[in-house]
Scaffold this motif. Sequence first.
Motif, short mmCIF file in Angstrom:
data_model
loop_
_atom_site.label_atom_id
_atom_site.label_comp_id
_atom_site.label_asym_id
_atom_site.label_seq_id
_atom_site.Cartn_x
_atom_site.Cartn_y
_atom_site.Cartn_z
N ASP A 107 0.82 -1.22 0.00
CA ASP A 107 0.00 0.00 0.00
C ASP A 107 0.85 1.26 0.00
OD1 ASP A 107 -2.29 -1.51 -0.06
OD2 ASP A 107 -2.64 -1.38 2.09
N ASP A 108 1.98 1.23 0.72
CA ASP A 108 2.84 2.40 0.81
C ASP A 108 3.84 2.49 -0.34
OD1 ASP A 108 1.51 2.98 3.15
OD2 ASP A 108 3.18 2.45 4.47
N GLY A 109 3.92 1.44 -1.16
CA GLY A 109 4.92 1.43 -2.22
C GLY A 109 6.34 1.42 -1.66
N ASP A 110 6.51 0.79 -0.52
CA ASP A 110 7.82 0.72 0.13
C ASP A 110 8.53 -0.55 -0.33
OD1 ASP A 110 10.02 0.63 1.80
OD2 ASP A 110 8.89 1.16 3.62
N TRP A 111 9.20 -0.46 -1.47
CA TRP A 111 9.78 -1.66 -2.09
C TRP A 111 10.99 -2.19 -1.34
CZ3 TRP A 111 5.60 -2.95 -3.74
CH2 TRP A 111 4.76 -2.08 -4.40
N PRO A 112 11.82 -1.37 -0.70
CA PRO A 112 12.86 -1.96 0.16
C PRO A 112 12.26 -2.77 1.32
CG PRO A 112 13.45 0.29 -0.40
CD PRO A 112 12.03 0.07 -0.88
N ALA A 113 11.19 -2.26 1.92
CA ALA A 113 10.52 -3.01 2.99
C ALA A 113 9.90 -4.29 2.44
CB ALA A 113 9.46 -2.15 3.67
N TYR A 114 9.32 -4.21 1.26
CA TYR A 114 8.73 -5.39 0.62
C TYR A 114 9.80 -6.47 0.44
CZ TYR A 114 6.53 -8.25 -3.05
OH TYR A 114 6.01 -9.29 -3.78
N ARG A 115 10.93 -6.10 -0.16
CA ARG A 115 12.00 -7.07 -0.39
C ARG A 115 12.53 -7.64 0.92
NH1 ARG A 115 13.04 -3.22 -4.29
NH2 ARG A 115 14.67 -2.25 -3.05
N ALA A 116 12.59 -6.83 1.97
CA ALA A 116 13.11 -7.28 3.26
C ALA A 116 12.21 -8.32 3.93
CB ALA A 116 13.31 -6.09 4.19
N LEU A 117 10.96 -8.43 3.50
CA LEU A 117 10.04 -9.41 4.06
C LEU A 117 10.33 -10.83 3.59
CD1 LEU A 117 6.73 -7.41 3.53
CD2 LEU A 117 7.85 -7.85 5.73
N PHE A 118 11.15 -10.96 2.55
CA PHE A 118 11.39 -12.24 1.89
C PHE A 118 12.76 -12.82 2.23
CE2 PHE A 118 8.00 -10.51 -0.64
CZ PHE A 118 7.32 -11.60 -1.15
N THR A 119 12.85 -14.14 2.10
CA THR A 119 14.14 -14.81 2.17
C THR A 119 14.93 -14.43 0.92
OG1 THR A 119 13.25 -16.76 1.04
CG2 THR A 119 13.21 -16.79 3.46
N ASP A 120 16.23 -14.69 0.94
CA ASP A 120 17.07 -14.36 -0.21
C ASP A 120 16.60 -15.06 -1.48
OD1 ASP A 120 18.63 -12.70 1.34
OD2 ASP A 120 20.18 -14.20 1.69
N ASP A 121 16.06 -16.26 -1.34
CA ASP A 121 15.58 -17.01 -2.51
C ASP A 121 14.07 -16.89 -2.69
OD1 ASP A 121 14.85 -18.47 -0.27
OD2 ASP A 121 15.42 -20.41 -1.11
N GLY A 122 13.47 -15.88 -2.08
CA GLY A 122 12.01 -15.71 -2.13
C GLY A 122 11.49 -15.48 -3.54
N ALA A 131 13.16 -9.49 -6.33
CA ALA A 131 13.62 -8.28 -7.02
C ALA A 131 12.81 -8.04 -8.30
CB ALA A 131 15.11 -8.39 -7.34
N GLU A 132 12.56 -9.10 -9.07
CA GLU A 132 11.77 -8.96 -10.29
C GLU A 132 10.35 -8.51 -9.97
OE1 GLU A 132 13.93 -12.44 -12.97
OE2 GLU A 132 12.29 -12.99 -11.62
N ILE A 133 9.77 -9.10 -8.94
CA ILE A 133 8.40 -8.74 -8.55
C ILE A 133 8.33 -7.30 -8.05
CG2 ILE A 133 6.53 -9.24 -6.92
CD1 ILE A 133 6.76 -11.28 -9.22
N ALA A 134 9.30 -6.90 -7.22
CA ALA A 134 9.29 -5.52 -6.70
C ALA A 134 9.39 -4.51 -7.84
CB ALA A 134 10.43 -5.34 -5.70
N ALA A 135 10.21 -4.79 -8.86
CA ALA A 135 10.31 -3.89 -10.01
C ALA A 135 8.99 -3.83 -10.76
CB ALA A 135 11.44 -4.35 -10.93
N TRP A 136 8.36 -4.99 -10.96
CA TRP A 136 7.07 -5.03 -11.65
C TRP A 136 5.99 -4.30 -10.85
CZ3 TRP A 136 2.62 -7.81 -10.08
CH2 TRP A 136 1.58 -7.78 -11.01
N LEU A 137 5.94 -4.54 -9.53
CA LEU A 137 4.95 -3.87 -8.69
C LEU A 137 5.15 -2.36 -8.68
CD1 LEU A 137 4.80 -6.31 -5.64
CD2 LEU A 137 2.96 -5.84 -7.26
N THR A 138 6.39 -1.91 -8.70
CA THR A 138 6.67 -0.47 -8.75
C THR A 138 5.99 0.15 -9.96
OG1 THR A 138 8.81 -0.78 -7.65
CG2 THR A 138 8.52 1.25 -8.91
N GLU A 139 6.12 -0.51 -11.09
CA GLU A 139 5.52 0.00 -12.31
C GLU A 139 4.00 -0.10 -12.28
OE1 GLU A 139 5.24 -1.25 -17.00
OE2 GLU A 139 7.07 -1.73 -15.91
#
Length: 160
Positions: free
Chosen positions: A28-43, A58-66
């Motif tokens: 909701d906040d578009g906080d993509w660093p926080a989003y990525r931090a919720l996942f394991t390295d292989d998430g 990383a691929e999903i965060a980039a797509w969600l940003t757009e």
Amino acid sequence: MTQRAEHSTVMDRLAIDDLVTGYAIALDDGDWPAYRALFTDDGRADYRSAGGIEGTTAEIAAWLTEVLGHFSIRQHLIVNRRITLARRDGAPGDTATVQADYLNPMRLDGMPAEPGDDPAAPNYTCAGRYAFTARRTPDGWRLSEVVVHEKWREVVPAGE
């Protein structure tokens, strides 16, 4: 089950619930660093049922940003959370699954406005069920997989 195991189970369930809440807030906040931090390295995440992609965090965060950048208002409501902790010798294990329903009203930018339209009213809503998989890590519980199962969506044309 001992009191220690029961206490551990409660603490794990609360931590996993907080993880899912953090997921909704990051989206909701578009906080993509926080989003990525919720996942394991292989998430990984899979949004294909909602017209999206499947890929690494990383691929999903980039797509969600757009994609989510087209919505001025986003509110992910994640409810009916069913947390299932893996068991190991009668004690909580290090993996869990969460099944949770979602309702996601949003405001799509760029839709033609009619006189009297409320610019804060949602005009795009989708809903379905998430399947989260979480894993205990040295940094706490993290998501290893998110799969979206969209059940329906509605776009309200301007003036309705």
